[in-house]
Design a protein around this motif. Structure first.
Motif, PDB file in Angstrom:
ATOM      1  N   THR A  30       0.645  -1.491  -1.569  1.00  0.00           N
ATOM      2  CA  THR A  30      -0.399  -0.538  -1.969  1.00  0.00           C
ATOM      3  C   THR A  30       0.220   0.851  -1.907  1.00  0.00           C
ATOM      4  O   THR A  30       1.417   1.000  -1.635  1.00  0.00           O
ATOM      5  N   ASP A  31      -0.599   1.868  -2.122  1.00  0.00           N
ATOM      6  CA  ASP A  31      -0.074   3.231  -2.014  1.00  0.00           C
ATOM      7  C   ASP A  31       0.112   3.654  -0.561  1.00  0.00           C
ATOM      8  O   ASP A  31       0.563   4.764  -0.277  1.00  0.00           O
ATOM      9  N   GLN A  32      -0.192   2.732   0.373  1.00  0.00           N
ATOM     10  CA  GLN A  32      -0.032   3.041   1.795  1.00  0.00           C
ATOM     11  C   GLN A  32       0.853   2.048   2.543  1.00  0.00           C
ATOM     12  O   GLN A  32       1.190   2.286   3.703  1.00  0.00           O
ATOM     13  N   LYS A  86       2.985   4.167   4.803  1.00  0.00           N
ATOM     14  CA  LYS A  86       3.495   5.363   4.149  1.00  0.00           C
ATOM     15  C   LYS A  86       2.679   6.550   4.645  1.00  0.00           C
ATOM     16  O   LYS A  86       1.459   6.563   4.516  1.00  0.00           O
ATOM     17  N   VAL A  87       3.354   7.504   5.233  1.00  0.00           N
ATOM     18  CA  VAL A  87       2.699   8.727   5.693  1.00  0.00           C
ATOM     19  C   VAL A  87       3.271   9.873   4.859  1.00  0.00           C
ATOM     20  O   VAL A  87       4.466  10.168   4.961  1.00  0.00           O
ATOM     21  N   PRO A  88       2.466  10.512   4.016  1.00  0.00           N
ATOM     22  CA  PRO A  88       2.983  11.523   3.090  1.00  0.00           C
ATOM     23  C   PRO A  88       3.811  12.613   3.753  1.00  0.00           C
ATOM     24  O   PRO A  88       4.836  13.039   3.214  1.00  0.00           O
ATOM     25  N   GLN A  97       9.744   5.618   2.316  1.00  0.00           N
ATOM     26  CA  GLN A  97       8.975   4.939   1.272  1.00  0.00           C
ATOM     27  C   GLN A  97       9.605   5.096  -0.113  1.00  0.00           C
ATOM     28  O   GLN A  97       9.230   4.383  -1.057  1.00  0.00           O
ATOM     29  N   LYS A  98      10.601   5.981  -0.244  1.00  0.00           N
ATOM     30  CA  LYS A  98      11.254   6.212  -1.537  1.00  0.00           C
ATOM     31  C   LYS A  98      12.554   5.429  -1.694  1.00  0.00           C
ATOM     32  O   LYS A  98      13.218   5.525  -2.719  1.00  0.00           O
ATOM     33  N   ILE A  99      12.924   4.644  -0.684  1.00  0.00           N
ATOM     34  CA  ILE A  99      14.177   3.898  -0.781  1.00  0.00           C
ATOM     35  C   ILE A  99      14.087   2.848  -1.886  1.00  0.00           C
ATOM     36  O   ILE A  99      13.004   2.353  -2.214  1.00  0.00           O
ATOM     37  N   VAL A 100      15.254   2.501  -2.437  1.00  0.00           N
ATOM     38  CA  VAL A 100      15.351   1.452  -3.448  1.00  0.00           C
ATOM     39  C   VAL A 100      16.520   0.556  -3.075  1.00  0.00           C
ATOM     40  O   VAL A 100      17.352   0.901  -2.226  1.00  0.00           O
ATOM     41  N   ALA A 164      -7.086  -5.244  -0.291  1.00  0.00           N
ATOM     42  CA  ALA A 164      -5.735  -5.004  -0.809  1.00  0.00           C
ATOM     43  C   ALA A 164      -4.720  -4.808   0.305  1.00  0.00           C
ATOM     44  O   ALA A 164      -3.513  -4.970   0.079  1.00  0.00           O
ATOM     45  N   ASP A 165      -5.190  -4.469   1.508  1.00  0.00           N
ATOM     46  CA  ASP A 165      -4.284  -4.251   2.640  1.00  0.00           C
ATOM     47  C   ASP A 165      -3.838  -5.557   3.295  1.00  0.00           C
ATOM     48  O   ASP A 165      -3.012  -5.534   4.214  1.00  0.00           O
ATOM     49  N   LEU A 166      -4.367  -6.679   2.836  1.00  0.00           N
ATOM     50  CA  LEU A 166      -3.981  -7.972   3.406  1.00  0.00           C
ATOM     51  C   LEU A 166      -2.627  -8.408   2.834  1.00  0.00           C
ATOM     52  O   LEU A 166      -2.500  -9.439   2.159  1.00  0.00           O
ATOM     53  N   ALA A 167      -1.625  -7.597   3.097  1.00  0.00           N
ATOM     54  CA  ALA A 167      -0.263  -7.932   2.694  1.00  0.00           C
ATOM     55  C   ALA A 167       0.130  -9.252   3.351  1.00  0.00           C
ATOM     56  O   ALA A 167      -0.263  -9.531   4.485  1.00  0.00           O
ATOM     57  N   TYR A 168       0.881 -10.052   2.631  1.00  0.00           N
ATOM     58  CA  TYR A 168       1.367 -11.350   3.103  1.00  0.00           C
ATOM     59  C   TYR A 168       0.261 -12.402   3.167  1.00  0.00           C
ATOM     60  O   TYR A 168       0.465 -13.487   3.716  1.00  0.00           O
TER      61      TYR A 168
END
Length: 273
Positions: A30-32, A86-88, A97-100, A164-168
């Motif tokens: 998500t965005d977080q 992710k904490v802005p 959060q920007k790693i690739v 949506a926060d139920l990752a996994y």
């Protein structure tokens, strides 16, 4: 014979306390929330459920920025996976959060923690209760063969704000059953129990409220309450949840354990403060 000036012996380079590891993949839930994995060093050993320091080099030559992360991989895996918010404006996660894939992150060389099977005495049921990214150590513990040899039933409880926060979620309901090492055991012994606090959901509300009301036990077909003779519990996530659940467990007669003195339930005090 002439005098010869002796050159000072070279000072050996100080060994770095960090590995520099390549990022293998990144997934943004998500965005977080996001997850990422790094290549595991050959000499790195840990117990399922432990945490380690993860970070990035400081900007403009400053000190590295680090924080503790539970390892979301079992001790036998060739990859080391991590689950992060992710904490802005966060000193680390605003950059992390920007790693690739192909980037480099730092990882400490000394894993530690109390969310390990060694810190629990024997029991019949193992409850892995987490909120948010506090699910991470359960991804490790739930894929460890020892978990299923020590406990007849394993219950993963994950509380989040939004569905949506139920990752996994797909992993715990389907993917883990295909795990080549513990798939059959997980299919027979693992129960996934998610709850959502701010959206409509079949099991709504905080896990602590569902414990107090008895709903979680009714849903799972269990006698009401925790039994110190049978239940063992691990806690990770928000400080409020850990404190409240710990107090609830004590009222049922469960005692907190540690690496030095195993008990009925454990929590990670490094995260609680």
């Amino acid at each position: 014979m002439t005098d010869t000036a002796l050159s000072p012996a070279p000072v050996p380079a100080k060994a770095s306390p960090f590995y520099q590891l390549e990022v293998l993949w990144v997934r943004h839930w998500t965005d977080q929330l996001f997850s990422f994995a790094v290549a595991r060093p050959e000499d790195f050993r840990f117990r399922s459920g432990e945490f380690v320091m993860i970070g990035l080099p400081g900007e403009d030559g400053g000190k590295p920025v680090l924080r503790a992360y539970s390892i979301a991989s079992p001790h036998w895996d060739e990859q080391l996976e991590f689950f992060s918010i992710k904490v802005p404006d966060g000193p680390l996660t605003s950059r992390l959060q920007k790693i690739v894939a192909g980037d480099t992150v730092l990882m400490g060389k000394k894993p530690t923690g109390t969310l390990v099977l060694d810190a629990l005495t024997g029991g019949e049921r193992l409850w892995l209760i987490g909120t948010g990214t506090g699910l991470a150590p359960w991804l490790s513990v739930a894929r460890d063969p020892e978990t299923y040899s020590r406990f007849g039933r394993v219950i993963v409880c994950h509380t989040v704000r939004s569905v949506a926060d139920l990752a996994y979620r797909d992993f715990f309901t389907q993917g883990i059953h295909d795990d080549p090492l513990i798939g059959d055991e997980a299919r027979a012994q693992l129960t996934y129990y998610p709850t959502v606090t701010r959206e409509a959901f079949e099991t709504p509300g905080r896990i602590t409220d569902r414990i107090k009301s008895g709903a979680v036990f009714a849903d799972l077909g269990l006698p009401d309450g925790f039994d110190p003779a049978r239940d063992r519990v691990m806690l990770c996530g928000s400080m409020a949840m850990i404190k409240e659940t710990g107090e609830l467990l004590e009222t049922y007669g469960l005692k907190e354990g540690s690496n030095a003195e195993p008990g009925d339930y454990v929590l990670e005090r490094a995260f609680v403060g």
